[in-house]
Enzyme design. Structure first.
Site, mmCIF file in Angstrom:
data_model
loop_
_atom_site.group_PDB
_atom_site.id
_atom_site.type_symbol
_atom_site.label_atom_id
_atom_site.label_comp_id
_atom_site.label_asym_id
_atom_site.label_seq_id
_atom_site.Cartn_x
_atom_site.Cartn_y
_atom_site.Cartn_z
ATOM 1 N N LYS A 28 -5.170 -0.441 -65.280
ATOM 2 C CA LYS A 28 -5.233 0.886 -65.913
ATOM 3 C C LYS A 28 -4.424 0.897 -67.194
ATOM 4 O O LYS A 28 -4.872 1.415 -68.228
ATOM 5 C CB LYS A 28 -4.724 1.949 -64.947
ATOM 6 C CG LYS A 28 -4.771 3.380 -65.494
ATOM 7 C CD LYS A 28 -3.436 3.886 -65.991
ATOM 8 C CE LYS A 28 -2.456 4.079 -64.861
ATOM 9 N NZ LYS A 28 -1.220 4.752 -65.297
ATOM 10 N N ARG A 33 -4.771 1.252 -73.122
ATOM 11 C CA ARG A 33 -4.306 0.737 -74.418
ATOM 12 C C ARG A 33 -5.481 0.211 -75.235
ATOM 13 O O ARG A 33 -5.625 0.514 -76.421
ATOM 14 C CB ARG A 33 -3.266 -0.368 -74.206
ATOM 15 C CG ARG A 33 -1.875 0.141 -73.817
ATOM 16 C CD ARG A 33 -1.020 -0.986 -73.233
ATOM 17 N NE ARG A 33 0.373 -0.575 -73.061
ATOM 18 C CZ ARG A 33 0.819 0.167 -72.045
ATOM 19 N NH1 ARG A 33 -0.032 0.579 -71.120
ATOM 20 N NH2 ARG A 33 2.115 0.486 -71.961
ATOM 21 N N ASN A 97 -3.651 14.518 -65.225
ATOM 22 C CA ASN A 97 -2.286 14.034 -65.009
ATOM 23 C C ASN A 97 -2.180 12.576 -65.425
ATOM 24 O O ASN A 97 -1.435 11.792 -64.819
ATOM 25 C CB ASN A 97 -1.876 14.214 -63.543
ATOM 26 C CG ASN A 97 -0.366 14.109 -63.349
ATOM 27 O OD1 ASN A 97 0.408 14.184 -64.304
ATOM 28 N ND2 ASN A 97 0.059 13.928 -62.114
ATOM 29 N N SER A 172 10.837 7.006 -70.319
ATOM 30 C CA SER A 172 9.557 6.312 -70.242
ATOM 31 C C SER A 172 9.369 5.384 -71.429
ATOM 32 O O SER A 172 9.587 5.778 -72.579
ATOM 33 C CB SER A 172 8.400 7.320 -70.209
ATOM 34 O OG SER A 172 7.160 6.642 -70.193
ATOM 35 N N GLN A 174 6.529 4.567 -72.281
ATOM 36 C CA GLN A 174 5.270 5.016 -72.886
ATOM 37 C C GLN A 174 5.503 5.704 -74.234
ATOM 38 O O GLN A 174 4.621 5.683 -75.092
ATOM 39 C CB GLN A 174 4.534 5.955 -71.936
ATOM 40 C CG GLN A 174 3.971 5.251 -70.711
ATOM 41 C CD GLN A 174 3.335 6.211 -69.727
ATOM 42 O OE1 GLN A 174 3.257 7.418 -69.969
ATOM 43 N NE2 GLN A 174 2.874 5.694 -68.604
ATOM 44 N N ASN A 322 13.613 6.904 -63.202
ATOM 45 C CA ASN A 322 12.384 7.329 -63.883
ATOM 46 C C ASN A 322 11.274 7.728 -62.917
ATOM 47 O O ASN A 322 10.326 8.431 -63.298
ATOM 48 C CB ASN A 322 11.866 6.210 -64.798
ATOM 49 C CG ASN A 322 12.759 5.998 -66.000
ATOM 50 O OD1 ASN A 322 13.826 6.581 -66.092
ATOM 51 N ND2 ASN A 322 12.329 5.150 -66.910
ATOM 52 N N LYS A 326 7.348 10.829 -62.579
ATOM 53 C CA LYS A 326 5.992 10.264 -62.519
ATOM 54 C C LYS A 326 5.021 11.371 -62.091
ATOM 55 O O LYS A 326 5.299 12.558 -62.266
ATOM 56 C CB LYS A 326 5.967 9.078 -61.554
ATOM 57 C CG LYS A 326 6.820 7.894 -62.003
ATOM 58 C CD LYS A 326 6.214 7.177 -63.179
ATOM 59 C CE LYS A 326 6.952 5.910 -63.522
ATOM 60 N NZ LYS A 326 6.314 5.156 -64.624
ATOM 61 N N ARG A 330 8.701 10.633 -57.161
ATOM 62 C CA ARG A 330 8.367 9.607 -56.171
ATOM 63 C C ARG A 330 9.545 9.212 -55.293
ATOM 64 O O ARG A 330 9.352 8.750 -54.163
ATOM 65 C CB ARG A 330 7.773 8.376 -56.874
ATOM 66 C CG ARG A 330 6.346 8.608 -57.335
ATOM 67 C CD ARG A 330 5.729 7.381 -57.965
ATOM 68 N NE ARG A 330 4.339 7.665 -58.335
ATOM 69 C CZ ARG A 330 3.665 6.999 -59.262
ATOM 70 N NH1 ARG A 330 4.250 6.005 -59.919
ATOM 71 N NH2 ARG A 330 2.419 7.320 -59.540
ATOM 72 N N ARG A 380 -0.325 6.679 -55.793
ATOM 73 C CA ARG A 380 0.526 5.605 -55.288
ATOM 74 C C ARG A 380 1.167 5.951 -53.947
ATOM 75 O O ARG A 380 1.418 5.068 -53.121
ATOM 76 C CB ARG A 380 1.571 5.226 -56.332
ATOM 77 C CG ARG A 380 0.935 4.806 -57.656
ATOM 78 C CD ARG A 380 1.637 3.685 -58.362
ATOM 79 N NE ARG A 380 0.958 3.381 -59.613
ATOM 80 C CZ ARG A 380 -0.107 2.590 -59.718
ATOM 81 N NH1 ARG A 380 -0.611 2.008 -58.643
ATOM 82 N NH2 ARG A 380 -0.682 2.377 -60.888
#
Length: 425
Positions: A28, A33, A97, A172, A174, A322, A326, A330, A380
């Site tokens: 993913k 990307r 999301n 993140s 990202q 982190n 998410k 988590r 997940r």
């Protein structure tokens, strides 16, 4: 198995080693990307081995809304044709999301001459994006996010600017990847530098750099925690997406818990994705390390934590703060659901997760207790806790359809390996 999933699945422990050949879906992270970089390149790019899931579908739809032609000739291929420039969409971009799509596009749409709103669902509207917005503003881009989370409004001027920008990547990586991928469309060189030393999952930035270079970008990776990107734009190319290492963690977990052998068609050490680091950890089961640093394999932590429930000794997970931002928190979700399997099985300690492993659970297939696992709309959590059902009777996974975010065929895969899944209300 029906394409329409029931509200829940109850898993019957197979009571035997699970073995077979399973091809994990495409990555993913790499697919999204590659989709964006192909959209920023002039010409037609062929992306093979790609993932077709909810997250990548949302990215592809957003790109189509911005004038990019995205064709899907088969189940694992995208053909992306673009002029190298995105166009202002007629309506806000809705990205559910999907964290990668939301963060990446927040930066990329700044190259549009016009106003763009990047938005998501109610869960995405709780996920922080302020560090990226602040970095865009430092580049002279008019970007606003009143809540510090989506929606974000960007008033682009057709260029990504130039100069040096610092980014707080502690929440993140990202944010860094988003800036880097947009930077080749600047009016001059852009230096992206970390504000501080903390960065979530640095390995994902390496994935970004590799993909950028494949599409013709010139990026200098400096030792001081910064990157210098030249204003080259991108060129169309053919690009192959490797299998998803995060998805592979569930298969390695199946091997550990059942003593079976799954042929993935790819060796763990050949993955370029950070979550492949989970394989040598899971291979040590039932004597996994007492302390596991999850900072560089964050998406693998729920998998390892569920397997750790059956370990010979307790496990503390560190470096995972982190995970609180998410798709859900988590750390809390994993602790809550482990305690649903057996009270006292897990606890939070600050941002650490402690799993009070109980090897006796390996022999609990006969028990009649019912554990209805809440999944919090998080793929997940669903996939990880399904592993517990391989050893413990009565495990029911609620909202199994949420796995479509990254692994649409997850339940079909378990069924093909011989796991009995009973629809439940």
């Amino acid at each position: 198995m029906s394409n329409t999933l029931p509200p829940a699945y109850t898993i019957t422990p197979p009571n035997r080693p699970l073995s077979g050949r399973v091809s994990p879906p495409g990555s993913k992270s790499i697919t999204n990307r590659a989709l964006l970089l192909a959209a920023l390149a002039d010409g037609t790019s062929r992306l093979t081995g790609a993932l077709k899931s909810k997250d990548t579908t949302l990215m592809a739809r957003a790109l189509r809304d911005m004038g990019v032609v995205v064709e899907e000739p088969d189940a694992t291929t995208f053909l992306v044709t673009s002029t190298g420039r995105l166009q202002a969409p007629a309506a806000p971009l809705f990205l559910g999301n999907a964290g990668t799509a939301t963060r990446f596009l927040t930066a990329a749409v700044a190259t549009i001459d016009g106003t763009v709103v990047v938005d998501g669902d109610e869960d995405m509207r709780l996920r922080p994006i302020r560090p990226l917005v602040d970095a865009l503003r430092a580049l002279g881009i008019n970007a606003t996010s009143p809540s510090g989370c989506p929606p974000v409004t960007i008033q682009g001027k057709g260029s990504f600017g130039q100069g040096r920008v610092e980014i707080d990547a502690s929440l993140s990586s990202q944010y860094v990847s988003a800036l880097l991928m947009a930077a080749p469309l600047g009016s001059g060189p852009i230096e992206v530098a970390l504000a501080g030393k903390d960065i979530g999952a640095r390995g994902y930035v390496d994935l970004t750099l590799a993909a950028m270079r494949a599409f013709g970008a010139e990026v200098e990776d400096r030792e001081d925690g910064s990157w210098l990107v030249q204003p080259t734009g991108y060129r169309a190319t053919d690009f192959h997406v490797e299998p998803d290492a995060s998805a592979a963690t569930y298969l390695w977990g199946i091997e550990a818990l059942t003593g079976g052998k799954i042929d993935l068609g790819i060796a763990a050490e050949t993955f370029s994705q950070p979550d492949a680091a989970a394989q040598p950890v899971l291979a040590q089961f039932p004597n996994m390390p007492a302390v596991i640093d999850g900072s560089q394999m964050q998406d693998a932590v729920p998998t390892i934590a569920v397997v750790a429930a059956f370990n010979n000794h307790p496990v503390r997970f560190v470096g995972i703060a982190n995970l609180r931002v998410k798709e859900t928190d988590r750390i809390r979700a994993v602790a809550n659901e482990l305690n649903r399997l057996r009270p006292g099985l897990a606890r939070e300690e600050g941002d650490d997760l402690i799993v009070n492993s109980d090897p006796e659970l390996m022999n609990a297939a006969h028990r009649n207790a019912i554990s209805r696992i809440e999944t919090y709309h998080d793929h997940r959590i669903a996939m990880s806790f399904a592993l517990a059902g391989l050893r413990m009777g009565g495990v029911t996974i609620l909202d199994p359809a949420c796995t479509g975010k990254t692994y649409p065929d997850y339940w079909q895969m378990l069924s093909a390996l011989g796991v009995e899944l009973t629809p439940a209300g």
